[in-house]
Design a protein around this motif. Structure first.
Motif, mmCIF file in Angstrom:
data_model
loop_
_atom_site.group_PDB
_atom_site.id
_atom_site.type_symbol
_atom_site.label_atom_id
_atom_site.label_comp_id
_atom_site.label_asym_id
_atom_site.label_seq_id
_atom_site.Cartn_x
_atom_site.Cartn_y
_atom_site.Cartn_z
ATOM 1 N N HIS A 69 49.092 50.431 48.313
ATOM 2 C CA HIS A 69 49.532 49.419 49.281
ATOM 3 C C HIS A 69 50.725 49.886 50.121
ATOM 4 C CE1 HIS A 69 46.886 46.242 47.701
ATOM 5 N NE2 HIS A 69 47.111 46.787 46.514
ATOM 6 N N ASN A 70 51.050 51.167 50.033
ATOM 7 C CA ASN A 70 52.147 51.753 50.828
ATOM 8 C C ASN A 70 53.466 51.034 50.572
ATOM 9 O OD1 ASN A 70 53.221 53.634 52.644
ATOM 10 N ND2 ASN A 70 52.959 52.247 54.383
ATOM 11 N N LEU A 71 53.798 50.853 49.306
ATOM 12 C CA LEU A 71 55.035 50.172 48.918
ATOM 13 C C LEU A 71 56.041 51.165 48.344
ATOM 14 C CD1 LEU A 71 53.469 47.111 47.035
ATOM 15 C CD2 LEU A 71 54.079 47.284 49.466
ATOM 16 N N LYS A 72 57.313 50.855 48.494
ATOM 17 C CA LYS A 72 58.374 51.654 47.885
ATOM 18 C C LYS A 72 58.643 51.160 46.467
ATOM 19 C CE LYS A 72 59.255 54.105 51.592
ATOM 20 N NZ LYS A 72 58.975 55.553 51.632
ATOM 21 N N ILE A 73 59.173 52.065 45.642
ATOM 22 C CA ILE A 73 59.543 51.691 44.278
ATOM 23 C C ILE A 73 61.012 52.010 44.047
ATOM 24 C CG2 ILE A 73 59.292 52.285 41.838
ATOM 25 C CD1 ILE A 73 56.353 52.475 42.223
ATOM 26 N N VAL A 74 61.751 50.983 43.631
ATOM 27 C CA VAL A 74 63.137 51.160 43.203
ATOM 28 C C VAL A 74 63.194 50.803 41.717
ATOM 29 C CG1 VAL A 74 65.527 50.414 43.473
ATOM 30 C CG2 VAL A 74 64.039 50.591 45.485
ATOM 31 N N GLU A 75 63.427 51.786 40.880
ATOM 32 C CA GLU A 75 63.536 51.514 39.442
ATOM 33 C C GLU A 75 64.861 50.810 39.154
ATOM 34 O OE1 GLU A 75 62.614 55.034 36.817
ATOM 35 O OE2 GLU A 75 62.603 56.002 38.784
ATOM 36 N N ASP A 76 64.796 49.704 38.457
ATOM 37 C CA ASP A 76 66.005 49.098 37.914
ATOM 38 C C ASP A 76 66.182 49.696 36.520
ATOM 39 O OD1 ASP A 76 67.991 47.588 36.762
ATOM 40 O OD2 ASP A 76 67.332 45.691 37.637
ATOM 41 N N ALA A 77 66.986 50.752 36.486
ATOM 42 C CA ALA A 77 67.220 51.485 35.238
ATOM 43 C C ALA A 77 68.598 51.164 34.667
ATOM 44 C CB ALA A 77 67.080 52.987 35.487
ATOM 45 N N ALA A 78 69.101 49.973 34.975
ATOM 46 C CA ALA A 78 70.444 49.571 34.544
ATOM 47 C C ALA A 78 70.620 49.702 33.037
ATOM 48 C CB ALA A 78 70.729 48.142 34.985
ATOM 49 N N GLN A 79 69.529 49.445 32.288
ATOM 50 C CA GLN A 79 69.600 49.482 30.827
ATOM 51 C C GLN A 79 68.949 50.739 30.255
ATOM 52 O OE1 GLN A 79 67.871 45.826 29.322
ATOM 53 N NE2 GLN A 79 69.177 44.521 30.572
ATOM 54 N N ALA A 80 68.707 51.732 31.085
ATOM 55 C CA ALA A 80 67.820 52.826 30.660
ATOM 56 C C ALA A 80 68.385 54.228 30.850
ATOM 57 C CB ALA A 80 66.488 52.700 31.403
ATOM 58 N N SER A 81 69.696 54.399 30.784
ATOM 59 C CA SER A 81 70.270 55.743 30.918
ATOM 60 C C SER A 81 69.839 56.621 29.740
ATOM 61 C CB SER A 81 71.800 55.686 30.964
ATOM 62 O OG SER A 81 72.246 55.061 32.131
ATOM 63 N N GLY A 82 68.975 57.594 30.027
ATOM 64 C CA GLY A 82 68.490 58.491 28.980
ATOM 65 C C GLY A 82 67.089 58.198 28.495
ATOM 66 N N SER A 83 66.478 57.102 28.966
ATOM 67 C CA SER A 83 65.100 56.787 28.577
ATOM 68 C C SER A 83 64.123 57.754 29.232
ATOM 69 C CB SER A 83 64.734 55.363 29.003
ATOM 70 O OG SER A 83 65.490 54.426 28.300
ATOM 71 N N LYS A 84 62.957 57.921 28.574
ATOM 72 C CA LYS A 84 61.926 58.805 29.118
ATOM 73 C C LYS A 84 60.567 58.109 29.113
ATOM 74 C CE LYS A 84 64.113 63.168 27.758
ATOM 75 N NZ LYS A 84 63.992 64.391 26.930
ATOM 76 N N TYR A 85 59.774 58.477 30.121
ATOM 77 C CA TYR A 85 58.398 57.993 30.232
ATOM 78 C C TYR A 85 57.503 59.215 30.409
ATOM 79 C CZ TYR A 85 54.267 55.789 32.404
ATOM 80 O OH TYR A 85 52.989 55.383 32.718
ATOM 81 N N LYS A 86 56.645 59.458 29.423
ATOM 82 C CA LYS A 86 55.765 60.632 29.440
ATOM 83 C C LYS A 86 56.566 61.915 29.682
ATOM 84 C CE LYS A 86 51.537 58.192 30.654
ATOM 85 N NZ LYS A 86 50.342 58.117 31.518
ATOM 86 N N GLY A 87 57.728 61.985 29.052
ATOM 87 C CA GLY A 87 58.580 63.165 29.145
ATOM 88 C C GLY A 87 59.460 63.227 30.371
ATOM 89 N N LYS A 88 59.299 62.267 31.290
ATOM 90 C CA LYS A 88 60.108 62.250 32.512
ATOM 91 C C LYS A 88 61.234 61.228 32.367
ATOM 92 C CE LYS A 88 56.162 63.395 35.500
ATOM 93 N NZ LYS A 88 55.295 62.889 36.605
ATOM 94 N N MET A 89 62.393 61.579 32.907
ATOM 95 C CA MET A 89 63.551 60.699 32.776
ATOM 96 C C MET A 89 63.403 59.437 33.621
ATOM 97 S SD MET A 89 65.791 62.109 30.716
ATOM 98 C CE MET A 89 67.450 61.582 31.115
ATOM 99 N N ALA A 90 63.832 58.317 33.063
ATOM 100 C CA ALA A 90 63.991 57.112 33.884
ATOM 101 C C ALA A 90 64.932 57.462 35.025
ATOM 102 C CB ALA A 90 64.577 55.981 33.045
ATOM 103 N N GLY A 91 64.523 57.088 36.223
ATOM 104 C CA GLY A 91 65.298 57.455 37.401
ATOM 105 C C GLY A 91 64.598 58.483 38.264
ATOM 106 N N THR A 92 63.524 59.071 37.714
ATOM 107 C CA THR A 92 62.751 60.066 38.478
ATOM 108 C C THR A 92 61.350 59.557 38.785
ATOM 109 O OG1 THR A 92 61.840 61.163 36.491
ATOM 110 C CG2 THR A 92 63.979 61.929 37.299
ATOM 111 N N LEU A 93 61.107 58.260 38.574
ATOM 112 C CA LEU A 93 59.746 57.725 38.570
ATOM 113 C C LEU A 93 59.403 56.896 39.803
ATOM 114 C CD1 LEU A 93 59.944 56.591 34.832
ATOM 115 C CD2 LEU A 93 58.883 58.691 35.678
ATOM 116 N N GLY A 94 60.329 56.831 40.774
ATOM 117 C CA GLY A 94 60.090 56.066 41.999
ATOM 118 C C GLY A 94 60.766 56.718 43.184
#
Length: 393
Positions: A150-175
């Motif tokens: 749908h041609n939308l932007k993604i802004v991760e709200d990682a306020a509670q997620a410093s150091g979390s990972k998703y499929k080996g990728k750091m929160a903050g690199t996913l949008g």
């Protein structure tokens, strides 16, 4: 025994010598705004997350507001986000003039339910803010797929997620961009307010840097040119240190903010960042003990998706008799926290959006049953066992 929900004094004692030293260094330097510690912390945090740019700001809410404005989101736009989160996730959308559109969550993870996002998309929708609630990443593959479609932007709200990972990728690199908070209760925290925007997009970074300092100066002109497709040469100044005086700061190009991370907070965060992975690892150890010892009790322990490495910003249980439970724990010296008693779609400030009770049944169910227990790294074995015994009792 008295056990707080989070013990900031215990963390301070563990690194007091370093914290006292860097605080005194900043005070004696008389460089309190921007400067070396801010620049170095931005570099170190960007390296830790694995992104090109980290732009520090005054707090996590400002991070969300500035990130949205850097993406050009404003009046008349809609932004989709979770209804089961802290108010700032929606407040930032409203603050830029857009309308928050709420989506229900998954009962097991408390995160936004990707299967319910697409039905909320209209021709006004410009972005999605997935919240990595309690330190566990949302289902970002599915969310990114919807955003791309749908041609939308993604802004991760990682306020509670410093150091979390998703499929080996750091929160903050996913949008397209991500926002962090360094509020004192966060896993990575300062001694006051602080926030960060991270991105791999050069243009977003330039605009965010300009917006945090009144849209002025050389960066403000660069941002203005980017937003207006202008290729003019940028004026520069070599008159003094930006932290003290730069004549160009009196030339304003955008309506921005006064949102800078203080040098003392940056120095404190630089001390804490190298400890973050160990602290998060200890939180997972504490959670593992809770999971094992509470599995046969009358509370529901949190679920972590297979692809996630959570940081347990909060360890949140579900209980049918929550009020009785938390009152009993309080009587025995154990602090708890209720996250979140009112879903955002039912907050009075958003009554004009027309949501009603029953619209988000999962979030409403959770809002009456969830509560957090202590999970901070400094918890002792005796304290953990005491908490477990009292929950079971």
């Amino acid at each position: 025994m008295n056990i707080p929900l989070i013990d900031l004094k215990a963390q301070y004692k563990s690194i007091a010598e370093d914290l006292d030293r860097v605080t005194k260094e900043v005070l004696s330097s008389a460089n309190y705004i921007m400067g070396k510690n801010v620049i170095e912390f931005e570099r170190e945090f960007a390296e830790y997350i694995g992104v090109k740019h980290a732009i520090s700001v005054a707090n996590g809410t400002d991070a969300l507001v500035i990130a949205l404005k850097s993406l050009g989101i404003g009046n008349g736009d809609e932004v989709i986000t979770s209804t089961f989160t802290y108010f700032a996730s929606a407040e930032a959308i409203s603050a830029v003039g857009a309308t928050p559109v709420f989506v229900d969550v998954e009962k097991e993870t408390f995160n936004i339910d990707p299967t319910k996002i697409e039905e909320k998309i209209t021709n006004k929708t410009k972005a999605i803010i997935p919240v990595h609630i309690f330190g566990q990443c949302a289902k970002m593959d599915e969310i990114n797929e919807i955003a791309k479609k749908h041609n939308l932007k993604i802004v991760e709200d990682a306020a509670q997620a410093s150091g979390s990972k998703y499929k080996g990728k750091m929160a903050g690199t996913l949008g397209d961009a991500a926002c962090f908070s360094f509020f004192p209760t966060k896993n990575l925290s300062c001694a006051g307010d602080g926030g960060m925007i991270v991105t791999n997009d050069d243009n977003i970074a330039t605009i965010a840097k300009a917006l945090r300092t009144h849209g002025s100066g050389e960066t403000g002109q660069k941002a203005y040119n980017l937003l207006n497709n202008i290729n003019d040469e940028i004026e520069t100044s070599k008159d003094g240190d930006d932290t003290v005086y730069n004549a160009l700061k009196y030339y304003n190009y955008l309506i921005g903010f006064n949102s800078r991370l203080d040098a003392i907070q940056a120095a404190i965060l630089r001390v804490k960042l190298p400890h973050l992975d160990d602290w998060n690892s200890r939180r997972r150890e504490v959670a593992k003990i809770y999971n094992e010892k509470l599995k046969d009790s009358n509370v529901v322990v949190p679920t972590v998706d297979e692809e996630n490495e959570t940081i347990y910003h909060q360890y949140v249980l579900q209980c049918e008799n929550r009020e009785d439970m938390i009152n009993k724990l309080k009587e025995n010296g154990i602090a708890t926290g209720v996250y979140y008693p009112v879903p955002l779609h039912l907050q009075k400030v958003y009554k004009d959006l027309g949501y009603k009770e029953g619209d988000m049944p999962v979030a409403e169910y959770l809002s009456h049953r969830t509560f957090a227990i202590p999970v901070y790294p400094e918890l002792t074995e005796n304290e953990i066992n005491y908490i477990v015994e009292n929950i079971k009792a």
